[in-house]
Enzyme design. Sequence first.
Site, PDB file in Angstrom:
ATOM      1  N   GLN A  41     -18.131  -6.847  -1.196  1.00 25.03           N
ATOM      2  CA  GLN A  41     -17.221  -7.705  -1.962  1.00 25.03           C
ATOM      3  C   GLN A  41     -16.877  -9.002  -1.226  1.00 25.03           C
ATOM      4  OE1 GLN A  41     -14.172  -4.426  -2.019  1.00 25.03           O
ATOM      5  NE2 GLN A  41     -12.715  -6.108  -1.973  1.00 25.03           N
ATOM      6  N   GLN A  73      -8.617  -7.760 -10.590  1.00 24.44           N
ATOM      7  CA  GLN A  73      -9.275  -6.533 -10.114  1.00 24.44           C
ATOM      8  C   GLN A  73      -8.845  -5.332 -10.970  1.00 24.44           C
ATOM      9  OE1 GLN A  73     -10.017  -5.330  -5.859  1.00 24.44           O
ATOM     10  NE2 GLN A  73      -8.173  -4.150  -6.165  1.00 24.44           N
ATOM     11  N   LEU A 100       3.205  -9.452  -0.692  1.00 20.99           N
ATOM     12  CA  LEU A 100       2.610  -8.863   0.510  1.00 20.99           C
ATOM     13  C   LEU A 100       1.088  -8.850   0.368  1.00 20.99           C
ATOM     14  CD1 LEU A 100       4.865  -5.840   1.514  1.00 20.99           C
ATOM     15  CD2 LEU A 100       5.102  -8.273   2.023  1.00 20.99           C
ATOM     16  N   HIS A 109       0.836  -1.206   0.000  1.00 27.22           N
ATOM     17  CA  HIS A 109       0.000   0.000   0.000  1.00 27.22           C
ATOM     18  C   HIS A 109       0.874   1.262   0.000  1.00 27.22           C
ATOM     19  CE1 HIS A 109      -2.756  -2.974   2.054  1.00 27.22           C
ATOM     20  NE2 HIS A 109      -3.530  -2.533   1.074  1.00 27.22           N
TER      21      HIS A 109
HETATM   22  O1  PAF Z   1      -7.946  -4.099  -3.328  1.00 28.47           O
HETATM   23  C1  PAF Z   1      -8.616  -3.734  -2.342  1.00 28.47           C
HETATM   24  O2  PAF Z   1      -8.117  -3.514  -1.240  1.00 28.47           O
HETATM   25  C2  PAF Z   1     -10.122  -3.575  -2.493  1.00 28.47           C
HETATM   26  O3  PAF Z   1     -10.649  -4.533  -3.364  1.00 28.47           O
HETATM   27  C3  PAF Z   1     -10.543  -2.156  -2.938  1.00 28.47           C
HETATM   28  C4  PAF Z   1     -10.008  -1.831  -4.303  1.00 28.47           C
HETATM   29  C5  PAF Z   1     -10.040  -1.150  -1.921  1.00 28.47           C
HETATM   30  C6  PAF Z   1     -12.065  -2.049  -2.994  1.00 28.47           C
HETATM   31  O4  PAF Z   1     -12.644  -2.313  -1.771  1.00 28.47           O
END
Ligand code: PAF
Length: 281
Positions: free
Chosen positions: A58, A150, A181, A34
């Site tokens: 989700q 995604q 990670l 991140h």
């Molecule tokens: O990748 C993630 O952490 C999640 O799928 C996201 C893109 C924040 C959507 O909730």
Amino acid sequence: MQVVETVAEVRRIRRAAPGSWGLAPTMGFLHAGHVSLVERARAENDHVGVSIFVNPTQFAPTEDLAAYPRDLARDLDLLARAGVDLVWTPPVDEVYPPGYQTYVTVEEVTRMLEGAARPTHFRGVTTVVARLFNVFQPDRAYFGQKDAQQAIVIRQMVRDLNFPLELVVCPIVREADGLALSSRNVYLTPEQRAAAPVLHRSLCAARDAWQAGEHDGERLRGIMAAVLATEPLAHPDYVSAADPNTLVELGDASLGVLLSMAVRVGKARLIDNMLLGRVVD
Ligand code: PAF
């Protein structure tokens, strides 16, 4: 760094700060992957926003929503040190108020791989990401290559719905032994943690074969499966050698291929991938 909960506050701060905005959407429990998104956003924009929201839509009812790891104080400390300007930590009913009934569905590229294993997952992802884009109105949005499907699904949504932003997909960040990670790595026991780098080893074996001229998709899938089979704690959901744009499984992978896999190791379902050859369009 401003930390706010409501849509109105995000919009007010966004309007009051002219210049470009980069957004890194997250579900918290942040790690160096991140941070790499935030650093890239910091380098490419005047302001950086981060959302921290464990998005219930989700997760299937059988999945780990309640147990999903959370540590907001640590996340905020990390983001402040990374130079983030604005963090949105909405409660669930700020994103999905009572009576909420609008969902975004991307069709074909959500059907296979993660979408086959988790049929309602991408509808939740695209719905919340569309909400985040509307609330923040970023110039650039940052996602990790770790969640390769995604990124492909969101790219399709951005294109189809004309979101006026640039999608930036950042490289996977790995531990020294190759494990990608992930917030979910916290579920691994020490023994499972020692087994988990088998995903990266199997991707490397297929990459080496591809670079040596093995371009048959079936044989590349076989190479990955054979390496995974050497680790008794690894239980593959799928291994894939697919077209990097359509995610259709390839017979001929000579132009380029997305190698990917989902593997259960104990309670954790780990995913990993490697993109070879042709750049995604
Ligand atoms: O990748 C993630 O952490 C999640 O799928 C996201 C893109 C924040 C959507 O909730």
